[in-house]
Design an enzyme around this catalytic site. Structure first.
Site, PDB file in Angstrom:
ATOM      1  N   CYS A  89       0.807  -1.221   0.000  1.00 24.02           N
ATOM      2  CA  CYS A  89       0.000   0.000   0.000  1.00 24.02           C
ATOM      3  C   CYS A  89       0.840   1.271   0.000  1.00 24.02           C
ATOM      4  O   CYS A  89       0.357   2.333  -0.380  1.00 24.02           O
ATOM      5  CB  CYS A  89      -0.942   0.009   1.202  1.00 24.02           C
ATOM      6  SG  CYS A  89      -2.093  -1.383   1.230  1.00 24.02           S
ATOM      7  N   HIS A 342      -9.043   3.377  -1.973  1.00 24.04           N
ATOM      8  CA  HIS A 342      -7.637   3.034  -1.745  1.00 24.04           C
ATOM      9  C   HIS A 342      -7.105   2.323  -2.981  1.00 24.04           C
ATOM     10  O   HIS A 342      -7.106   1.091  -3.060  1.00 24.04           O
ATOM     11  CB  HIS A 342      -7.556   2.136  -0.507  1.00 24.04           C
ATOM     12  CG  HIS A 342      -6.195   1.651  -0.146  1.00 24.04           C
ATOM     13  ND1 HIS A 342      -5.027   2.209  -0.636  1.00 24.04           N
ATOM     14  CD2 HIS A 342      -5.807   0.639   0.686  1.00 24.04           C
ATOM     15  CE1 HIS A 342      -3.990   1.554  -0.120  1.00 24.04           C
ATOM     16  NE2 HIS A 342      -4.434   0.605   0.672  1.00 24.04           N
ATOM     17  N   CYS A 372       0.063   2.038   6.495  1.00 24.64           N
ATOM     18  CA  CYS A 372       0.330   0.643   6.884  1.00 24.64           C
ATOM     19  C   CYS A 372       0.480  -0.167   5.607  1.00 24.64           C
ATOM     20  O   CYS A 372      -0.170   0.097   4.599  1.00 24.64           O
ATOM     21  CB  CYS A 372      -0.790   0.094   7.748  1.00 24.64           C
ATOM     22  SG  CYS A 372      -2.439   0.173   7.006  1.00 24.64           S
TER      23      CYS A 372
END
Length: 386
Positions: A89, A342, A372
């Site tokens: 991510c 996202h 994270c």
């Protein structure tokens, strides 16, 4: 030490799964960001020394040197090299940190950092299909890793639940945070807060300029009615980040490039930190990474005017707030991934773009963002808006 400056920062509006951006090839999504960055900076595309681009699911249309294909789809000359980054991510946030390192070292002067992800056309985990189809091997986690940690695989969903359990969050707490994300994103959209950062893309009904995932009429009752991911847990799809198509990027330059090309900096990179910890709870690492970054920068959390903490799951930013005793009013002021989506490899520079524009709009100075990441890794970048 030499400084690294950002002279342009843009993103696409997020597209929902199979939504308004699903017809866009991911390389073309990324190319639109490259084009917009050089246009906004007013720099010759041939001046770009390198392109560092994040992408998590490197399969199908996002395979085969994806970043290079982004360049080839753009108006940058074919002489501009590119490399694809996968730090899960945090991929495009890491792209910024690599770009800044190149600039600060003096080896390059103009580097584009960004990312793109079409989660409609290249679904999450589709790059694991070789193992599934052929029945060979044990997948990405070798038997040695499995033996060391006592699990067959690492799950971000399990990590999010572990954080909720550790910090004592019930479902209502997470759902209220999710509602706030939608409300803040809706307010930011209505007020025009995103207008300066979003580049328009053609869709079936005109230009796509509004993040498609925002529930403008969101209610706590509706969020609470969504099925939990596991019985007895508190995590649901409604208090977690949305699947999203999108691209984003920033143009990073040296002080020498500022003078040579007459560029105007909008932000300076103050600190870049990356840490790694427990791969099981995994999503807690932004807490420890932030503490390290603040110490390195000689700052406290009180010195930071705005923070962007990726809303992979509501439990992540909530735990970050509690552990750092940070001000909730400074966190994700324009909403986060629960509302805005996202887009995996694009999220790092997406958050950075929103952070820079929010700081400038509010007349604030310092911003911090953290993500994270799979495997228990976290990136932190501290910025000063100029």
């Amino acid at each position: 030490m030499a400084d690294a400056y950002i002279v342009a920062a843009v993103r696409t509006a997020g597209g929902r799964r199979n939504g308004k951006l699903a017809h866009w090839h991911p390389a073309d999504l990324g190319a639109e960001v490259l084009n917009a960055l050089v246009d906004r900076a007013g720099i010759d595309p041939a001046a770009v020394d390198d392109v560092i681009f994040g992408c998590v699911t490197q399969a199908g249309e996002q395979a085969f040197a994806f970043a290079r294909n982004v360049v080839l789809a753009s108006k940058l000359p074919q002489s501009v090299p590119a490399v694809t980054i996968d730090r899960q991510c945090g991929s495009s946030q890491q792209a910024v940190q690599f770009a800044a390192q190149a600039v600060m070292s003096g080896f390059q002067d103009v580097v584009i950092a960004g990312g793109a992800e079409s989660m409609s056309r290249v679904p999450m985990f589709s790059n694991l299909s070789l193992h599934a189809k052929e029945g060979i091997g044990v997948g990405p986690f070798s038997e040695r890793i499995q033996a060391r940690f006592g699990v067959k695989s690492f799950s971000q969903f399990a990590g999010a639940q572990m954080i909720a359990d550790k910090y004592g969050y019930d479902r209502l707490t997470l759902d209220r945070f999710a509602l706030q994300s939608h409300q803040r994103a809706a307010q930011a959209t209505h007020s025009g807060a995103f207008a300066g950062e979003i580049i328009g893309l053609a869709s079936g009904d005109g230009m796509h300029l509004v993040d498609e995932g925002i529930r403008f009429d969101a209610l706590l009752e509706g969020i609470g009615a969504v099925k939990l991911l596991e019985e007895g847990g508190v995590i649901s799809a409604a208090n977690a980040s949305q699947v999203c198509d999108g691209a984003s990027g920033v143009l990073v330059v040296s002080e020498r490039a500022l003078k040579q090309y007459g560029l105007t900096p909008i932000a300076r990179i103050v600190d870049m930190t990356v840490t790694a910890g427990d791969p099981l709870i995994m999503l807690e690492e932004p807490i420890f990474a932030t503490r390290k970054a603040l110490k390195r920068a000689g700052m406290s959390i009180a010195d930071i005017d705005l923070y962007e903490v990726n809303e992979a799951f509501a439990s992540v930013p909530l735990a970050w707030l509690d552990a750092l005793e940070a001000d909730p009013a400074r966190l994700n002021v324009n909403g986060g991934a629960i509302a805005l989506g996202h887009p995996l490899g694009a999220s790092g520079t997406k958050l950075m773009t929103t952070l820079i524009h929010a700081l400038k709009a509010s007349g604030k100075r310092y911003g911090l963002q953290t993500m994270c990441e799979g495997g228990g890794i976290a990136n932190v970048t501290i910025l000063e808006v100029l």
